[in-house]
Design an enzyme around this catalytic site. Structure first.
Site, PDB file in Angstrom:
ATOM      1  N   TRP A 200     -29.132  -7.250 -29.338  1.00  0.00           N
ATOM      2  CA  TRP A 200     -29.501  -6.649 -30.618  1.00  0.00           C
ATOM      3  C   TRP A 200     -28.405  -7.002 -31.631  1.00  0.00           C
ATOM      4  O   TRP A 200     -27.214  -6.869 -31.325  1.00  0.00           O
ATOM      5  CB  TRP A 200     -29.631  -5.122 -30.526  1.00  0.00           C
TER       6      TRP A 200
ATOM      7  N   GLU B 167     -34.126  -7.397 -28.994  1.00  0.00           N
ATOM      8  CA  GLU B 167     -34.530  -6.110 -29.571  1.00  0.00           C
ATOM      9  C   GLU B 167     -34.768  -6.234 -31.072  1.00  0.00           C
ATOM     10  O   GLU B 167     -33.854  -6.547 -31.836  1.00  0.00           O
ATOM     11  CB  GLU B 167     -33.457  -5.053 -29.303  1.00  0.00           C
TER      12      GLU B 167
ATOM     13  N   LYS C 151     -36.155  -4.800 -34.921  1.00  0.00           N
ATOM     14  CA  LYS C 151     -35.919  -3.596 -35.711  1.00  0.00           C
ATOM     15  C   LYS C 151     -36.553  -3.742 -37.088  1.00  0.00           C
ATOM     16  O   LYS C 151     -36.653  -4.842 -37.621  1.00  0.00           O
ATOM     17  CB  LYS C 151     -34.405  -3.388 -35.830  1.00  0.00           C
TER      18      LYS C 151
ATOM     19  N   ASP D  58     -37.603  -0.356 -29.015  1.00  0.00           N
ATOM     20  CA  ASP D  58     -36.839   0.872 -29.227  1.00  0.00           C
ATOM     21  C   ASP D  58     -37.708   1.831 -30.032  1.00  0.00           C
ATOM     22  O   ASP D  58     -38.223   1.468 -31.101  1.00  0.00           O
ATOM     23  CB  ASP D  58     -35.537   0.529 -29.970  1.00  0.00           C
TER      24      ASP D  58
ATOM     25  N   HIS E  24     -37.439   2.137 -33.894  1.00  0.00           N
ATOM     26  CA  HIS E  24     -37.339   0.933 -34.724  1.00  0.00           C
ATOM     27  C   HIS E  24     -38.616   0.555 -35.463  1.00  0.00           C
ATOM     28  O   HIS E  24     -38.778  -0.585 -35.868  1.00  0.00           O
ATOM     29  CB  HIS E  24     -36.886  -0.246 -33.862  1.00  0.00           C
TER      30      HIS E  24
ATOM     31  N   HIS F  43     -36.145   1.035 -24.931  1.00  0.00           N
ATOM     32  CA  HIS F  43     -35.054   1.867 -25.409  1.00  0.00           C
ATOM     33  C   HIS F  43     -35.670   3.209 -25.749  1.00  0.00           C
ATOM     34  O   HIS F  43     -36.218   3.401 -26.830  1.00  0.00           O
ATOM     35  CB  HIS F  43     -34.357   1.235 -26.623  1.00  0.00           C
TER      36      HIS F  43
ATOM     37  N   ASP G 187     -34.409   5.900 -37.854  1.00  0.00           N
ATOM     38  CA  ASP G 187     -33.858   5.481 -36.562  1.00  0.00           C
ATOM     39  C   ASP G 187     -32.619   6.323 -36.246  1.00  0.00           C
ATOM     40  O   ASP G 187     -31.512   5.825 -36.167  1.00  0.00           O
ATOM     41  CB  ASP G 187     -33.507   3.989 -36.661  1.00  0.00           C
TER      42      ASP G 187
ATOM     43  N   ASP H 115     -31.763   8.125 -33.621  1.00  0.00           N
ATOM     44  CA  ASP H 115     -31.236   8.168 -32.252  1.00  0.00           C
ATOM     45  C   ASP H 115     -30.952   9.586 -31.777  1.00  0.00           C
ATOM     46  O   ASP H 115     -29.894   9.861 -31.204  1.00  0.00           O
ATOM     47  CB  ASP H 115     -30.000   7.265 -32.137  1.00  0.00           C
TER      48      ASP H 115
ATOM     49  N   ASP I 235     -31.519   5.085 -25.350  1.00  0.00           N
ATOM     50  CA  ASP I 235     -30.713   4.714 -26.512  1.00  0.00           C
ATOM     51  C   ASP I 235     -30.702   5.840 -27.534  1.00  0.00           C
ATOM     52  O   ASP I 235     -31.571   5.920 -28.399  1.00  0.00           O
ATOM     53  CB  ASP I 235     -31.239   3.415 -27.146  1.00  0.00           C
TER      54      ASP I 235
HETATM   55  C1  RNT Z   1     -29.644  -0.420 -32.823  1.00  0.00           C
HETATM   56  C2  RNT Z   1     -30.246  -0.698 -31.505  1.00  0.00           C
HETATM   57  C3  RNT Z   1     -29.279  -0.925 -30.383  1.00  0.00           C
HETATM   58  C4  RNT Z   1     -28.108   0.018 -30.380  1.00  0.00           C
HETATM   59  C5  RNT Z   1     -27.243  -0.072 -29.138  1.00  0.00           C
HETATM   60  C6  RNT Z   1     -25.939   0.602 -29.318  1.00  0.00           C
HETATM   61  O1  RNT Z   1     -30.559  -0.114 -33.771  1.00  0.00           O
HETATM   62  O2  RNT Z   1     -31.116   0.339 -31.170  1.00  0.00           O
HETATM   63  O3  RNT Z   1     -29.969  -0.896 -29.176  1.00  0.00           O
HETATM   64  O4  RNT Z   1     -28.514   1.344 -30.528  1.00  0.00           O
HETATM   65  O5  RNT Z   1     -27.122  -1.379 -28.757  1.00  0.00           O
HETATM   66 ZN    ZN Z   2     -31.985   0.275 -29.188  1.00  0.00          ZN
END
Ligand code: RNT
Ligand code: ZN
Length: 418
Positions: free
Chosen positions: A184, A225, A227, A258, A261, A285, A293, A295, A325
């Site tokens: 990523w 990955e 986004k 993810d 994303h 993720h 996003d 998290d 994640d």
């Molecule tokens: C970032 C991605 C990625 C990170 C990690 C730390 O938007 O989701 O996966 O969160 O690699």
């Molecule tokens: Zn991620």
């Protein structure tokens, strides 16, 4: 007493054609990759006191007790692991290299800088997954890494990517368990670019260089990955969904989806059976975006359940790697790991316990009335009894009993970290 509740629950599932013992066996065999970065707010230990910088991601909160060293992070992970049933893996970012106080360029990393992590994984009986770190670094400060217009910067990050694949393959070989290495990058623009094409051309060619070396897929597979946007890359992300879907399909790479994303109204679950028509594997993720996003810690919510349902219904578990994640710095970090991992496992368990036979039959017969009835019935089946039994068999705390252990660990260990 509780065993009899479990027996009763099993019988109710059996009446719907669900073999609870087979479900528990699958759940026990499915590893969840615990992301090291929840333990210290994505700081890493390359230099003392370093924190997350750049990269369009952010850990918010100031809860005391974050891990300040590799030793502390491992102790915290071990504590969390005692509270989480089932198989675990470690998902390690390159910025957690064990450099022994020395300054080493990320482009020069090799397996020696991660041997102590590999040994630690071996001691835990865990496999390891890996991530090159394309952020929190001076050469990432202008927001571009693999797609940078500066060939020197690009080459630095290509070398880092090449190095990371070798490290992951070595870990996979040593641990006898294939690693997934996830790429990523944060690259993108805060404001509207004129040239959207150039960075994407450069990224495609840089990725081809990162992946040029043939690595035995028994030891490592690569994922990419995508986004939609990040902090500071609101207007344009080089590695967008279309970019990486095309890349993964043409280069036979795994695709990382993810949960945070996408546009908030998009359904990640619906993408799974589409992308797996064309890509060899899926890295999840598992995360929770709140408005963006963000998290947040994974909970047992509808989007997470839907993702696991799709993986199970499609028979995709063998081609899916489940990674977490999230990074919440506002609550106890060991509790964050425990809540998030247990919730991901509960989602998977619910998916495995679906009365699939009934639902398939009614749908195939065109009986959409009955399908809706059984979809609703499934929601109130006694899944909690099966989850508790899983925890018991795995010697993990049942219910919220783990919270007392976290509080005790906080008092004894975390609260003295200043
Ligand atoms: C970032 C991605 C990625 C990170 C990690 C730390 O938007 O989701 O996966 O969160 O690699
Ligand atoms: Zn991620």
């Amino acid at each position: 007493m509780s065993t009899s509740f479990f027996t009763q629950a099993s019988e109710r599932y059996a009446a719907l054609g669900v073999d609870v013992e087979a479900v528990l066996a699958t759940l026990a065999a499915t590893p969840i990759s615990l992301h090291c970065w929840q333990g210290d707010d994505v700081g890493g230990f390359e230099k003392p006191g370093a924190g997350l910088s750049g990269g369009g991601i952010q850990a918010t909160g100031n809860y005391p007790g974050k891990a300040r060293s590799i030793a502390e992070l491992r102790a915290d992970l071990e504590q969390a692991a005692r509270l989480i049933p089932g198989r675990k893996r470690l998902n390690l970012h390159a910025l957690y290299a064990d450099l022994g106080g020395k300054k080493v360029e990320r482009s020069e990393y090799d397996v020696t800088h991660f041997q102590s992590w590999i040994d630690w994984c071996k001691a835990q009986g865990w496999g390891m997954d890996f991530n090159p770190s394309f952020f929190s670094h001076p050469l990432a400060n202008d927001g571009f890494t693999l797609s940078s217009a500066d060939a020197g910067i690009r080459d630095y990050w290509i070398a880092h990517g090449v190095a990371c694949r070798r490290i992951a393959a070595a870990a996979g070989r040593q641990l006898g368990s294939r690693a997934v290495t996830n790429v990523w990058i944060p690259d993108g623009y805060k404001d509207t670019p004129f040239d959207r094409k150039g960075p994407r051309e450069r990224l495609a060619s840089a990725l081809d260089k990162v992946f040029a070396e043939k690595i035995d897929e028994a030891h490592n597979v690569d994922a990419v990955e995508a986004k939609l946007f990040g902090i500071g890359s609101e207007s344009y992300v080089v590695g967008s969904h279309e970019f990486y879907l095309g890349y993964a399909v043409t280069r036979k790479k795994w695709l990382c989806l993810d949960a945070g994303h996408f546009h908030p109204t998009e359904t990640l679950a619906d993408k799974i059976s589409s992308v797996l028509q064309y890509v060899p594997g899926l890295l999840l993720h598992v995360s929770r975006g709140v408005r963006w996003d963000s998290d947040h810690v994974v909970i047992l919510d509808d989007p997470t359940k839907a993702v696991m349902e799709e993986v199970v219904r499609g028979g995709f578990l063998p081609r899916t790697a489940i990674g977490l994640d999230f990074f919440d710095a506002s609550i106890n970090r060991i509790a964050a790991w425990t809540i998030g991992t247990r919730s991901a496992q509960k989602s998977l368990l619910l998916a495995l316990l679906e009365p699939a036979k009934k639902l398939r039959e009614t749908e195939a017969a065109g009986d959409h009335t009955s399908r809706l009835v059984w979809q609703e019935e499934a929601k109130t089946l006694p899944f909690g009894e099966v989850w508790d039994e899983f925890c018991r068999r795995q010697n993990a705390p049942v219910g919220a009993a783990w919270l007392g252990e976290v509080k005790a660990y906080e008092k004894a260990v975390l609260s003295v970290r200043r």
